[in-house]
Design an enzyme around this catalytic site. Structure first.
Site, PDB file in Angstrom:
ATOM      1  N   CYS A  77      -2.032  17.779   1.043  1.00 36.08           N
ATOM      2  CA  CYS A  77      -1.279  16.903   1.942  1.00 36.08           C
ATOM      3  C   CYS A  77      -0.029  17.621   2.444  1.00 36.08           C
ATOM      4  CB  CYS A  77      -0.867  15.615   1.222  1.00 36.08           C
ATOM      5  SG  CYS A  77       0.143  14.508   2.237  1.00 36.08           S
ATOM      6  N   CYS A  89       6.562  13.194   0.000  1.00 37.94           N
ATOM      7  CA  CYS A  89       6.121  11.817  -0.241  1.00 37.94           C
ATOM      8  C   CYS A  89       6.094  11.528  -1.736  1.00 37.94           C
ATOM      9  CB  CYS A  89       4.733  11.610   0.363  1.00 37.94           C
ATOM     10  SG  CYS A  89       4.051   9.968   0.091  1.00 37.94           S
ATOM     11  N   CYS A  92       2.215  10.544  -4.405  1.00 36.16           N
ATOM     12  CA  CYS A  92       1.406  11.405  -5.278  1.00 36.16           C
ATOM     13  C   CYS A  92       2.319  12.249  -6.157  1.00 36.16           C
ATOM     14  CB  CYS A  92       0.501  12.312  -4.455  1.00 36.16           C
ATOM     15  SG  CYS A  92      -0.821  11.455  -3.587  1.00 36.16           S
ATOM     16  N   CYS A 166      -3.156   9.860   5.555  1.00 34.37           N
ATOM     17  CA  CYS A 166      -2.925  10.063   4.124  1.00 34.37           C
ATOM     18  C   CYS A 166      -4.242  10.531   3.519  1.00 34.37           C
ATOM     19  CB  CYS A 166      -2.471   8.755   3.465  1.00 34.37           C
ATOM     20  SG  CYS A 166      -2.420   8.835   1.652  1.00 34.37           S
ATOM     21  N   TYR A 275      -5.281 -12.909 -17.788  1.00 35.42           N
ATOM     22  CA  TYR A 275      -4.912 -12.192 -16.564  1.00 35.42           C
ATOM     23  C   TYR A 275      -6.193 -11.866 -15.802  1.00 35.42           C
ATOM     24  CZ  TYR A 275      -0.920 -11.301 -19.721  1.00 35.42           C
ATOM     25  OH  TYR A 275       0.087 -11.411 -20.631  1.00 35.42           O
ATOM     26  N   ASP A 343      -5.984  -8.098 -19.418  1.00 39.79           N
ATOM     27  CA  ASP A 343      -5.668  -7.067 -18.428  1.00 39.79           C
ATOM     28  C   ASP A 343      -4.270  -7.362 -17.888  1.00 39.79           C
ATOM     29  OD1 ASP A 343      -5.657  -5.131 -16.490  1.00 39.79           O
ATOM     30  OD2 ASP A 343      -7.277  -5.984 -15.289  1.00 39.79           O
ATOM     31  N   CYS A 370      -3.083  -0.171 -17.344  1.00 39.34           N
ATOM     32  CA  CYS A 370      -2.847   0.849 -16.315  1.00 39.34           C
ATOM     33  C   CYS A 370      -1.615   1.687 -16.626  1.00 39.34           C
ATOM     34  CB  CYS A 370      -2.701   0.198 -14.939  1.00 39.34           C
ATOM     35  SG  CYS A 370      -1.356  -0.995 -14.816  1.00 39.34           S
TER      36      CYS A 370
END
Length: 413
Positions: A77, A89, A92, A166, A275, A343, A370
């Site tokens: 990128c 950016c 990432c 992107c 969740y 979750d 996550c």
């Protein structure tokens, strides 16, 4: 009085140490810790300090590499080019690392967090999802700058970097969007569904009604519709285009299979899906429990709950509660579960929820996370209640970023 040390803007030659949670590596200079982005373990770099809170550490961006690590590559990128300095950016973290190195870095972070926060010496491979590290993101949010151009923020900044494309978004997602002028300060929610239909929602804050009170956020469909059609777990799903759905096209199916392997709800058994969102995992639990079973889906978002009710109308064994998990679990009339799937948001479940789940006495708890640090904290809390980590899988569902998805099985005893 000692004058505060401020290294902001200073350039440092650093020997880069291990990776740390958050998309950076750890280095040391003159007795201070430097969290340096755009570097890899073992490298020697020149880094410019971008933020110095004055607390024994500072943050920096690598601006030149003297000794490169084996896994370093040229970023695909242009907004990750080292020549941009602070104007790279922030979406990432690992554009400068090959895909295998990225997964190794994530595995190292997961191992370190489990060891430090849960006292477990557990190594886990971070599994690759199909499709490679580019053109995987089906849902993306862009900010709009002061002259109406859409783009992304640099790391830890509110500035907007205008973009034309992107490389981690699916092809076609931004076509015709980045060439238009949009309302200043708005946000653009883009969702590309399983039928390759692109849905664009404009989010704007309404004018202030009175001093000190910010207006409500208003969402307006601009392109496509307000509903996206998705496919996962052998079913079709109609979900809100600007609501939650896994952003990697292979993630929902992959996670559903992992949850099914770990949950093993007995026929006629009881399961809780906490969740639960639009019902992805509830559908898997209902299939295992069968018509004589009982699956409770708990979700705080009323819109997501409405989507779940509509999508699972053919599964009468699933019941729905719209409310916070804390509120619902306070109901002493809930049926005792054999299995609980949770979750939680990025911050994790936390002590109150963990204790409430354990008090219900399930044989198995499947924890979808996550954030590896939040997972490790929750695993430690479950251990206090007599639940051990029996299985753990990790998935590279967010290539080029530091994020990963983990699914853990905790069993009683």
């Amino acid at each position: 009085m000692t004058e505060k040390l401020d290294w902001t803007g200073r350039r440092l030659k650093l020997d880069v140490g291990p990776v740390a949670h958050g998309g950076h590596c750890v280095a040391r200079h003159e007795g201070r810790v430097v969290f340096v982005r755009h570097a890899l373990p073992g490298e020697v770099v020149l880094a410019e300090v971008t933020d110095d809170p004055g607390k024994g550490f500072c943050r920096a961006d690598a601006v030149e590499v003297f000794t490169a690590a084996e896994g370093r590559v040229a970023p695909p990128c242009p907004l990750a080019d080292m020549a941009l300095g602070h104007d790279r950016c922030g979406g990432c973290d690992w554009q400068h690392a090959d895909h295998g190195t990225q997964r190794e870095l994530k595995a190292a972070v997961l191992h370190e967090q489990l060891q430090r926060l849960a006292g477990l010496d557990r190594s886990v491979e971070v599994q690759e999802l199909p499709g490679g590290p580019l053109r995987w993101r089906t849902r993306v949010r862009l900010a709009v700058d002061r002259v109406g151009r859409p783009g992304f923020h640099p790391h830890r900044s509110h500035r907007v970097l205008p973009v034309q494309d992107c490389p981690i978004t699916v092809r076609g997602a931004l076509d015709g969007l980045t060439d238009r002028e949009w309302p200043q300060g708005a946000e653009l929610e883009v969702a590309t569904d399983a039928d390759s239909a692109v849905h664009l929602t404009l989010r704007e804050r309404a004018p202030q009604r009175r001093r000190g009170k910010r207006g409500a956020v208003v969402s307006t469909p601009v392109h496509g519709s307000a509903t996206a059609r998705e496919q996962a777990a052998g079913r079709s799903w109609d979900v809100s285009a600007d609501g939650f759905w896994q952003v990697h096209p292979a993630a929902a199916d992959t996670f559903a299979r992992a949850v099914a392997r770990m949950a093993q709800v007995p026929a006629g058994g009881v399961a809780w899906d906490l969740y639960g969102g639009v019902g992805l995992f509830a559908s898997v639990l209902a299939e295992q429990a069968g018509p004589a079973g009982d699956v409770l889906l708990v979700e705080s978002s009323r819109r997501a709950t409405e989507d779940a009710v509509a999508n699972l109308r053919d599964l009468p064994q699933v019941s729905f509660r719209a409310g916070t998990v804390e509120e619902v679990l306070a109901d002493e009339e809930l049926p005792a579960p054999n299995v609980v799937v949770l979750d939680p948001p990025r911050k994790g479940a936390g002590r109150r929820i963990v204790e409430a789940v354990c008090a219900a006495g399930p044989e198995r708890v499947v924890h979808v996370a996550c954030d590896p640090a939040a997972l490790a904290r929750d695993v430690s809390l479950f251990a206090e209640q007599g639940y051990r980590l029996a299985d753990l899988e990790a998935f590279d569902a967010f290539p080029m970023t530091h994020h990963m998805e983990c699914i853990a099985l905790l069993t009683r005893g």
